[in-house]
Design an enzyme around this catalytic site. Sequence first.
Site, mmCIF file in Angstrom:
data_model
loop_
_atom_site.group_PDB
_atom_site.id
_atom_site.type_symbol
_atom_site.label_atom_id
_atom_site.label_comp_id
_atom_site.label_asym_id
_atom_site.label_seq_id
_atom_site.Cartn_x
_atom_site.Cartn_y
_atom_site.Cartn_z
ATOM 1 N N LYS A 178 3.044 -2.379 -8.014
ATOM 2 C CA LYS A 178 4.211 -1.507 -8.138
ATOM 3 C C LYS A 178 3.896 -0.094 -7.654
ATOM 4 C CE LYS A 178 6.089 -4.044 -12.105
ATOM 5 N NZ LYS A 178 7.122 -4.890 -11.522
ATOM 6 N N HIS A 190 9.935 -4.728 -21.522
ATOM 7 C CA HIS A 190 9.802 -5.872 -20.622
ATOM 8 C C HIS A 190 9.192 -7.006 -21.443
ATOM 9 C CE1 HIS A 190 7.921 -8.196 -17.348
ATOM 10 N NE2 HIS A 190 8.690 -7.537 -16.487
ATOM 11 N N GLN A 212 5.937 1.038 -14.877
ATOM 12 C CA GLN A 212 6.968 1.763 -14.135
ATOM 13 C C GLN A 212 6.713 3.268 -14.089
ATOM 14 O OE1 GLN A 212 9.214 0.268 -12.389
ATOM 15 N NE2 GLN A 212 9.129 -1.807 -13.241
ATOM 16 N N CYS A 238 13.560 -9.520 -16.769
ATOM 17 C CA CYS A 238 12.519 -9.794 -17.774
ATOM 18 C C CYS A 238 12.706 -8.939 -19.010
ATOM 19 C CB CYS A 238 11.121 -9.595 -17.208
ATOM 20 S SG CYS A 238 10.748 -10.705 -15.861
ATOM 21 N N ASP A 241 2.933 0.431 -22.009
ATOM 22 C CA ASP A 241 3.201 -0.280 -20.763
ATOM 23 C C ASP A 241 3.552 0.774 -19.705
ATOM 24 O OD1 ASP A 241 4.351 -1.556 -18.610
ATOM 25 O OD2 ASP A 241 5.767 -2.746 -19.784
#
Lengths: 407, 145
Positions: free
Chosen positions: A224, A121, A201, A362, A198
Amino acid sequence: MDINAIRKDFPILNQKVHGNPLIYLDTSATSQSPVQVTDAMSEYYNEYNSNVHRGVHTLGTKATDGYEQARMKVRSFINAKRYEEIIFTRGTTAAINLVARSFGDVNISEGDEIVVTEMEHHANIVPWQELAKRKNAKLVFIPLEEDGTIKLENVEAVMTDKTKIVAVTHVSNVLGTINDIKSIAEIAHKHDAYITVDGAQSVPHMSVDVQDLDVDFYAFSGHKMLGPTGIGVLYGKAEILDKMEPIEYGGDMIDFVDLRESTWTDLPVKFEAGTPMIAEAIGLSAAIDYINEVGADEILSYEQELVKYAYDKMSEIEGIEIYGPTEERAGLITFNLDGVHPHDLATALDSDGVAVRAGHHCAQPLMKFLGVSSTARASFYLYNTKDEIDFFIDSLKRTKEFFTHEF
Amino acid sequence: MNFNNLNQLYRSVIMDHYKTPRNKGVIDDGTMTVDMNNPTCGDAIRLTLDVQGEIVEDAKFDGEGCSISLASASMMTEAIKGKSIGHALEMSEEFSKMMLGEDYDISEEDGDIEALSGVSQFPARIKCATLTWKALEKGVKESGQ
């Protein structure tokens, strides 16, 4: 898992869009919040809204307790060793920027290498690009396989004695690829590099144990994972965070302030200058409770069932291209329908009440890798149902017909 | 099913411009080249113009995008050809008003651009329709024409 009971906790889902029941398939962009989360936040505002870490009055103490309990809840949720290792930030983006600025500026010198992937991302590429520019360092990309996975031998292959940081996503927000973070961390450490992950997700959808993964930094967002916007988490190993300097200065984060010199307080508040996101932390805390109550493993297996169901049905549509791995994918499906631009597709689905994402997500470098300018994405969470997927598939088919018939 | 709405947006004249774009390509010796993208969606167009004196002698567009953005570019190049730059900018202003659902002044002489009026009902898509006009405005501003 009682899906009917769960859906009752999400009043936002019980509405019509353009005359059709809303089918929300855009969780990867932002998830919906159950009433337990919004109630916790309004309870804070209605009953004990107050600033934290200052003053001695009753409301202030209660607010401080709520905020710090949220930190402890996050600690145990990702199994961090100590609560000081949990820094609240505005979101994943702010967390990664904090690492790139504070850790990066001190530990990266000219000629050093920062390893990333093409599936990142923008939040996990641009901060490193800028760090590389500031320091005359080099960005190195781990090559992707055609199906959007990473081979560990390719991670090993890009590592050199110049590699200082490996920055990689746990789950791709486009491909749904689940990266083997534990093995990548092992490779990074073998080469004396640090790994920052990251987790935007991954944390919402699977159990994450930062000690087991042995990552140095791990970032994720509240919105999220059933929580509110405006709050995220940076996990960092205490011995690393301890040596890092803050990037923001002001209230709360100080120890002593003199006219010309100041000293900083200890972790974690050292990195939380100013009044923090108190209501949001309390909301995030309630979101974690909700996930724990349903069970992270239960959620994962339900999502896996949904994504497999959707994948099989979507694969049967003529002229569809689905990106990412066929096996072992997270609960999202990114695709293109031949002859229909993703934007037109999303507008058509929306007129049926179905919310999907369209665009570059993104992830422009990844779009280039896939050879497309944009894609559509359907993503799933614990509140979606197979009936919704059936309607979505039907809507997809009608959309294709609408755009490919002669006008 | 509520695809009736969609028929308002995707009128046949729009789909015709999308599927059979007019003035697609690049003018090799144009007097003005401008690239414009929509960072939220990845749509990107290149607009080239050949302006002699005040008059747009030729206009072409190239790029990638959804039906709305490409149809709009196709319609715009048709509409501004043979017109003065000043007139083209006025059309751009009227087009913006149309997108915002305000009163506008667009005549039959301006070609098919009025067919996009339905886009004003789809706020998320207004930027698609105005991309090409923003490119025109940017080009004029940058070239000082």
